[in-house]
Scaffold this motif. Structure first.
Motif, PDB file in Angstrom:
ATOM      1  N   SER A  62       0.795  -1.230   0.000  1.00 12.78           N
ATOM      2  CA  SER A  62       0.000   0.000   0.000  1.00 12.78           C
ATOM      3  C   SER A  62       0.826   1.279   0.000  1.00 12.78           C
ATOM      4  O   SER A  62       0.326   2.331  -0.387  1.00 12.78           O
ATOM      5  CB  SER A  62      -0.974  -0.011   1.170  1.00 12.78           C
ATOM      6  OG  SER A  62      -0.257  -0.014   2.371  1.00 12.78           O
ATOM      7  N   ASP A  73       2.327   0.675   7.763  1.00 12.08           N
ATOM      8  CA  ASP A  73       3.661   0.091   7.679  1.00 12.08           C
ATOM      9  C   ASP A  73       4.048   0.024   6.213  1.00 12.08           C
ATOM     10  O   ASP A  73       3.180   0.030   5.342  1.00 12.08           O
ATOM     11  CB  ASP A  73       3.660  -1.341   8.230  1.00 12.08           C
ATOM     12  CG  ASP A  73       3.366  -1.357   9.722  1.00 12.08           C
ATOM     13  OD1 ASP A  73       3.313  -0.268  10.323  1.00 12.08           O
ATOM     14  OD2 ASP A  73       3.185  -2.461  10.256  1.00 12.08           O
ATOM     15  N   ASP A  75       6.031  -1.998   2.976  1.00 11.19           N
ATOM     16  CA  ASP A  75       6.451  -3.319   2.517  1.00 11.19           C
ATOM     17  C   ASP A  75       7.577  -3.137   1.510  1.00 11.19           C
ATOM     18  O   ASP A  75       7.472  -2.327   0.589  1.00 11.19           O
ATOM     19  CB  ASP A  75       5.281  -4.037   1.830  1.00 11.19           C
ATOM     20  CG  ASP A  75       4.081  -4.210   2.755  1.00 11.19           C
ATOM     21  OD1 ASP A  75       4.227  -4.895   3.772  1.00 11.19           O
ATOM     22  OD2 ASP A  75       3.012  -3.634   2.473  1.00 11.19           O
TER      23      ASP A  75
HETATM   24 MG    MG Z   1       1.013  -3.330   3.787  1.00 13.41          MG
END
Ligand code: MG
Ligand code: GTP
Length: 335
Positions: A62, A73, A75
Motif C-alpha cells: 500500500s 507500515d 512493505d
Molecule cells: Mg502493507
C-alpha cells in the motif's frame, strides 16, 4: 436475500458525498510521510548494497500502490537477479546487518508463509517488512497503482472500503477475512462493471508493459495517462458508488457460481476454474481471481464461519448506506 435487492438509491444520497469525501481526504498520507518513507528506503538501500551489490530494493504494497492510508507500515522486497533457494539464510544475514545499524525491533520471521524481516526505524518512526524475491507482488502493486491513476473514484472508494474493513474487523486473513489487496481488486472489478464503465480492463488491451516473473507472464496496457477521461461518461458520485458496492456484495453477487476477475474485466464461472469444491483448505466461498497468478483465489482464506461474518458485514454496510441518517459515522463504528 434477493428480496432485499434494491434498484433505487435513497433519495438524499448526494447529501452523503461531502462527509465521505472528507473521510477520504483525512486518510491520505501527508507529503512529509512519503518523504520519510523514501528516506528510510535510501538508508536500507545503502546497507543492502554493501552486502549484496547486485541486489535491489523495491517498495510494494500500500505504500506504493497508492491505496495506503496515513501511518501504514511499509512493505519492501529485496530482489536478486537469480533464484534464491534458501531465503532464511538471506533473511538472517539481513537481520544481522540491520541490527548492527541501530534499527529497532529487528526480527527475522523465516517460517512465515511469506518469510520476512521486520524492523522499526527510530529516526522516522516507520515500521517495515522486508521480503526476498517476491517480485510478483511488486508487479501487482504496479498494476493497482496504474488503475488508480485512471479515475480518482477508485482511490476514494478503496480508501472508504479499506477503512470500513479495518473498523469492522474484516481485514485479517489470519481470521479468515480478506486482505487489503483483495478489497482493492473488488473495487477495481466493481468499477469495471459499472455502465458506463468507470475503469477499463488493462489486461484486455494492447500490451505496452510485460515481464515474466516466476514463469508467469504479466502483461497489460500501462499508458494510463491516455485514459484519464475513460470514466467521464459515468457521472456517479462516491456516495452512490459506496452504496452500490455494498449493495452488490450484500444482495447481488452470486457467491455460489461467480468469480470476480480484474484480468478479464468480467465475472467468470467457478466451474471454468474448477473452484466448485473444497481442495485441501481452499473452499472458494468467495472467489477473487489474482490478476496474474490466475490459479490463485484471494478468497481462499475465507472459511464457513468467516463467510457468514463477512456477508453479515456487507449486509450491515448496505443497510447503513440505505437507511441510516449518518452513514459516514455508523459505517465505521468499531465492532
Ligand atoms: Mg502493507
Ligand atoms: P495495508 O497494509 O492493509 O494498507 O495494505 P497492503 O496493500 O499493503 O496489503 P498487505 O500488506 O496485505 O499486502 C501487501 C502486498 O502484497 C499487496 O499490495 C500485494 O501486492 C501483495 N499481496 C498480498 N496478498 C497477496 C496474495 O495473496 N497474492 C499475491 N500475489 N500478492 C499479494
Amino acid at each position: 436475500r434477493m428480496l432485499k435487492r434494491r434498484t433505487d438509491c435513497r433519495s438524499d444520497i448526494l447529501r452523503l458525498n461531502s462527509p465521505l469525501l472528507a473521510i477520504y481526504e483525512s486518510l491520505i498520507p501527508p507529503v512529509e510521510e512519503k518523504a520519510k518513507q523514501k528516506q528510510l528506503l535510501a538508508l536500507l538501500d545503502k546497507l543492502v548494497c554493501k552486502e549484496w551489490p547486485e541486489a535491489r530494493l523495491y517498495l510494494y504494497g500500500s505504500c506504493e500502490n497508492s491505496f495506503g492510508v496515513s501511518k501504514s507500515d511499509i512493505d519492501i522486497c529485496l530482489a536478486f537477479n537469480e533464484d534464491i533457494h534458501d531465503k532464511s539464510e538471506i533473511l538472517l544475514k539481513l537481520a544481522d546487518i540491520l541490527q548492527s545499524d541501530n534499527l529497532q525491533n529487528v526480527q527475522a520471521l523465516t517460517r512465515a508463509r511469506v518469510p520476512i524481516v521486520k524492523l522499526m526505524d527510530p529516526l522516522t518512526g516507520i515500521s517495515c517488512d522486508i521480503c526476498v524475491n517476491n517480485v510478483l507482488a511488486v508487479v501487482n502493486t504496479r498494476l493497482l497503482r496504474d488503475y488508480a491513476k485512471i479515475d480518482v473514484r477508485l482511490r476514494q472508494l478503496a480508501f472508504i472500503v479499506k477503512h470500513w474493513a479495518k473498523s469492522r474487523g474484516v481485514n485479517a486473513t489470519y481470521q479468515g477475512t480478506l486482505s487489503s489487496y483483495a478489497y482493492v481488486l473488488m473495487c477495481i472489478h466493481f468499477l469495471q462493471q459499472r455502465r458506463p464503465a468507470i475503469l477499463p480492463c488493462l489486461q484486455g488491451m494492447e500490451t505496452t508493459f510485460s515481464v515474466t516473473v516466476d514463469d508467469v507472464e504479466c502483461a497489460y496496457f500501462d499508458k494510463v495517462e491516455n485514459l484519464c477521461n475513460f470514466g467521464s461518461s459515468n457521472q456517479e458520485t462516491i456516495a452512490q458508488l459506496v452504496w452500490a458496492f455494498f449493495n452488490y456484495w450484500a444482495y447481488i453477487h452470486d457467491y455460489a457460481n461467480s468469480v470476480i476477475s480484474v484480468r478479464t474485466g468480467s465475472l467468470i464461472c467457478k466451474g471454468e476454474k474448477d473452484w466448485t469444491r473444497r481442495i485441501d483448505n481452499d473452499r472458494h466461498l468467495i472467489c477473487i481471481e489474482d490478476p496474474f497468478v490466475v490459479s490463485h483465489d484471494l478468497g481462499r482464506v475465507v472459511d464457513k464461519f468467516s463467510i457468514k461474518v463477512l456477508r453479515a458485514e456487507f449486509e450491515r454496510a448496505a443497510d447503513v448506506m440505505h437507511y441510516d441518517p449518518n452513514p459516514w459515522i455508523t459505517l465505521f463504528e468499531p465492532y
